[in-house]
Design an enzyme around this catalytic site. Structure first.
Site, PDB file in Angstrom:
ATOM      1  N   ASP A  19       0.870  -1.186   0.000  1.00  0.00           N
ATOM      2  CA  ASP A  19       0.000   0.000   0.000  1.00  0.00           C
ATOM      3  C   ASP A  19       0.904   1.234   0.000  1.00  0.00           C
ATOM      4  O   ASP A  19       1.684   1.433   0.943  1.00  0.00           O
ATOM      5  CB  ASP A  19      -0.860  -0.056   1.268  1.00  0.00           C
ATOM      6  CG  ASP A  19      -1.767   1.150   1.433  1.00  0.00           C
ATOM      7  OD1 ASP A  19      -1.635   2.145   0.683  1.00  0.00           O
ATOM      8  OD2 ASP A  19      -2.610   1.095   2.358  1.00  0.00           O
ATOM      9  N   ILE A  20       0.810   2.044  -1.014  1.00  0.00           N
ATOM     10  CA  ILE A  20       1.728   3.177  -1.150  1.00  0.00           C
ATOM     11  C   ILE A  20       1.556   4.201  -0.024  1.00  0.00           C
ATOM     12  O   ILE A  20       2.504   4.910   0.316  1.00  0.00           O
ATOM     13  CB  ILE A  20       1.587   3.832  -2.546  1.00  0.00           C
ATOM     14  CG1 ILE A  20       2.853   4.629  -2.894  1.00  0.00           C
ATOM     15  CG2 ILE A  20       0.324   4.688  -2.650  1.00  0.00           C
ATOM     16  CD1 ILE A  20       2.945   5.031  -4.356  1.00  0.00           C
ATOM     17  N   ASN A  33      -6.290  12.510 -11.085  1.00  0.00           N
ATOM     18  CA  ASN A  33      -6.936  12.914 -12.331  1.00  0.00           C
ATOM     19  C   ASN A  33      -6.773  14.428 -12.461  1.00  0.00           C
ATOM     20  O   ASN A  33      -6.345  15.090 -11.510  1.00  0.00           O
ATOM     21  CB  ASN A  33      -8.400  12.471 -12.375  1.00  0.00           C
ATOM     22  CG  ASN A  33      -9.196  13.026 -11.226  1.00  0.00           C
ATOM     23  OD1 ASN A  33      -9.333  14.239 -11.084  1.00  0.00           O
ATOM     24  ND2 ASN A  33      -9.704  12.151 -10.372  1.00  0.00           N
ATOM     25  N   ASP A  43      -5.667   7.263  -5.584  1.00  0.00           N
ATOM     26  CA  ASP A  43      -5.938   8.679  -5.295  1.00  0.00           C
ATOM     27  C   ASP A  43      -6.794   8.809  -4.021  1.00  0.00           C
ATOM     28  O   ASP A  43      -6.449   9.559  -3.090  1.00  0.00           O
ATOM     29  CB  ASP A  43      -6.663   9.267  -6.524  1.00  0.00           C
ATOM     30  CG  ASP A  43      -6.730  10.776  -6.556  1.00  0.00           C
ATOM     31  OD1 ASP A  43      -6.166  11.434  -5.659  1.00  0.00           O
ATOM     32  OD2 ASP A  43      -7.363  11.306  -7.494  1.00  0.00           O
ATOM     33  N   SER A 130      -2.120   4.525 -14.268  1.00  0.00           N
ATOM     34  CA  SER A 130      -3.063   4.274 -15.387  1.00  0.00           C
ATOM     35  C   SER A 130      -3.599   2.853 -15.514  1.00  0.00           C
ATOM     36  O   SER A 130      -4.455   2.607 -16.366  1.00  0.00           O
ATOM     37  CB  SER A 130      -2.470   4.679 -16.752  1.00  0.00           C
ATOM     38  OG  SER A 130      -2.463   6.078 -16.913  1.00  0.00           O
ATOM     39  N   GLY A 132      -5.356   1.040 -13.372  1.00  0.00           N
ATOM     40  CA  GLY A 132      -6.578   0.738 -12.642  1.00  0.00           C
ATOM     41  C   GLY A 132      -7.776   1.232 -13.442  1.00  0.00           C
ATOM     42  O   GLY A 132      -8.059   0.747 -14.545  1.00  0.00           O
ATOM     43  N   TYR A 134      -8.089   3.666 -15.288  1.00  0.00           N
ATOM     44  CA  TYR A 134      -7.761   4.215 -16.608  1.00  0.00           C
ATOM     45  C   TYR A 134      -7.485   3.136 -17.652  1.00  0.00           C
ATOM     46  O   TYR A 134      -7.302   3.449 -18.829  1.00  0.00           O
ATOM     47  CB  TYR A 134      -6.601   5.211 -16.522  1.00  0.00           C
ATOM     48  CG  TYR A 134      -7.013   6.593 -16.035  1.00  0.00           C
ATOM     49  CD1 TYR A 134      -8.325   6.850 -15.614  1.00  0.00           C
ATOM     50  CD2 TYR A 134      -6.103   7.648 -16.007  1.00  0.00           C
ATOM     51  CE1 TYR A 134      -8.701   8.117 -15.173  1.00  0.00           C
ATOM     52  CE2 TYR A 134      -6.477   8.921 -15.573  1.00  0.00           C
ATOM     53  CZ  TYR A 134      -7.772   9.143 -15.149  1.00  0.00           C
ATOM     54  OH  TYR A 134      -8.140  10.401 -14.725  1.00  0.00           O
TER      55      TYR A 134
HETATM   56  P1  ADP Z   1      -5.553   5.113 -12.661  1.00  0.00           P
HETATM   57  O1  ADP Z   1      -6.781   5.969 -12.688  1.00  0.00           O
HETATM   58  O2  ADP Z   1      -4.290   5.886 -13.007  1.00  0.00           O
HETATM   59  O3  ADP Z   1      -5.714   3.848 -13.443  1.00  0.00           O
HETATM   60  P2  ADP Z   1      -6.019   3.699 -10.119  1.00  0.00           P
HETATM   61  O4  ADP Z   1      -5.845   4.241  -8.758  1.00  0.00           O
HETATM   62  O5  ADP Z   1      -7.395   3.318 -10.564  1.00  0.00           O
HETATM   63  O6  ADP Z   1      -5.334   4.764 -11.104  1.00  0.00           O
HETATM   64  O7  ADP Z   1      -5.096   2.411 -10.294  1.00  0.00           O
HETATM   65  C1  ADP Z   1      -3.694   2.464 -10.429  1.00  0.00           C
HETATM   66  C2  ADP Z   1      -3.073   1.313  -9.666  1.00  0.00           C
HETATM   67  O8  ADP Z   1      -3.014   1.654  -8.280  1.00  0.00           O
HETATM   68  C3  ADP Z   1      -3.855  -0.012  -9.741  1.00  0.00           C
HETATM   69  O9  ADP Z   1      -2.926  -1.070  -9.919  1.00  0.00           O
HETATM   70  C4  ADP Z   1      -4.495  -0.087  -8.343  1.00  0.00           C
HETATM   71  O10 ADP Z   1      -4.713  -1.429  -7.955  1.00  0.00           O
HETATM   72  C5  ADP Z   1      -3.413   0.528  -7.510  1.00  0.00           C
HETATM   73  N1  ADP Z   1      -3.741   0.970  -6.146  1.00  0.00           N
HETATM   74  C6  ADP Z   1      -4.947   1.190  -5.584  1.00  0.00           C
HETATM   75  N2  ADP Z   1      -4.800   1.538  -4.298  1.00  0.00           N
HETATM   76  C7  ADP Z   1      -3.465   1.530  -4.026  1.00  0.00           C
HETATM   77  C8  ADP Z   1      -2.664   1.757  -2.871  1.00  0.00           C
HETATM   78  N3  ADP Z   1      -3.197   2.113  -1.703  1.00  0.00           N
HETATM   79  N4  ADP Z   1      -1.306   1.638  -2.992  1.00  0.00           N
HETATM   80  C9  ADP Z   1      -0.733   1.297  -4.172  1.00  0.00           C
HETATM   81  N5  ADP Z   1      -1.434   1.071  -5.302  1.00  0.00           N
HETATM   82  C10 ADP Z   1      -2.781   1.174  -5.215  1.00  0.00           C
END
Ligand code: ADP
Length: 190
Positions: A19-20, A33, A43, A130, A132, A134
């Site tokens: 988890d970032i 976005n 986000d 991008s 997820g 996107y």
């Molecule tokens: P985008 O709109 O750029 O596609 P998303 O947030 O929908 O962004 O997804 C981008 C990536 O981030 C996906 O692989 C998603 O699973 C991942 N993600 C979601 N939550 C977290 C988190 N807490 N830490 C790291 N990555 C995450």
């Protein structure tokens, strides 16, 4: 394999599953976005964990300079996060791959890295931008993401750590295979 580490020039490049919002690098990158008003996915997680100060700074940025174009990056403090800064960038929405998606996602990584260096940041964590909501195919996104970071680290020595924090096992696995392939291709032979 839960963690993969390689050294590129002066820096360590790592892939982890996690988890970032929990990372302790100086900066974490948000796949935002253009409105910078928060959203789903990473986000939403960053704004929930970081608290309202981040959104306030984002609002200020948008009122000063307008919406953030795809491929660009801006910086705020990290609010309640352990990371001191959040770099917000906007990746492209996938429209089949012939609408500049590779160049735009490369730009999102490069602009984030350049902004980090300009702020004296030495360590930075990225999500998989991008791939997820996107809809960018993970195999193709991983290739561009990793190659862009590696190219940057070959030119720029101010960063000492870049971490890809991949949320799910499938994405983590694809990034791992892609990195192995890039590294073996780049390795000197003979
Ligand atoms: P985008 O709109 O750029 O596609 P998303 O947030 O929908 O962004 O997804 C981008 C990536 O981030 C996906 O692989 C998603 O699973 C991942 N993600 C979601 N939550 C977290 C988190 N807490 N830490 C790291 N990555 C995450």
């Amino acid at each position: 394999m839960s963690k993969m580490d390689v050294v590129i020039n002066r820096a360590r490049l790592s892939l982890i599953q996690g988890d970032i919002t929990r990372q302790t690098t100086d900066a974490i990158v948000n796949a935002a976005n253009s409105s910078l008003m928060g959203g789903g996915g990473v986000d939403g997680a960053i704004h929930r964990a970081g608290g309202p100060a981040i959104l306030e700074e984002c609002k200020q940025i948008v009122s000063n300079q307008g919406r953030l174009p795809t491929g660009k990056a801006v910086i705020t403090t990290g609010g309640n996060l352990r990371a001191k800064y959040v770099i917000h960038t906007v990746g492209p929405v996938w429209h089949g791959g012939h609408s500049g998606e590779p160049e735009l996602v490369a730009s999102a990584y490069r602009e984030s890295l350049k902004l980090a260096v300009s702020k004296g940041i030495a360590s930075i964590s990225f999500p998989s931008i991008s791939t997820g909501a996107y809809g960018y195919p993970v195999e193709q996104a991983a290739e561009v993401a990793l190659q862009t970071v590696i190219d940057f680290l070959h030119q720029e020595t101010a960063l000492n750590e870049v971490v890809f924090v991949l949320f799910d096992g499938r994405t983590h696995g694809i990034y791992g295979k892609t990195l192995e392939r890039i590294i073996s291709k780049d390795a000197p032979t003979g």
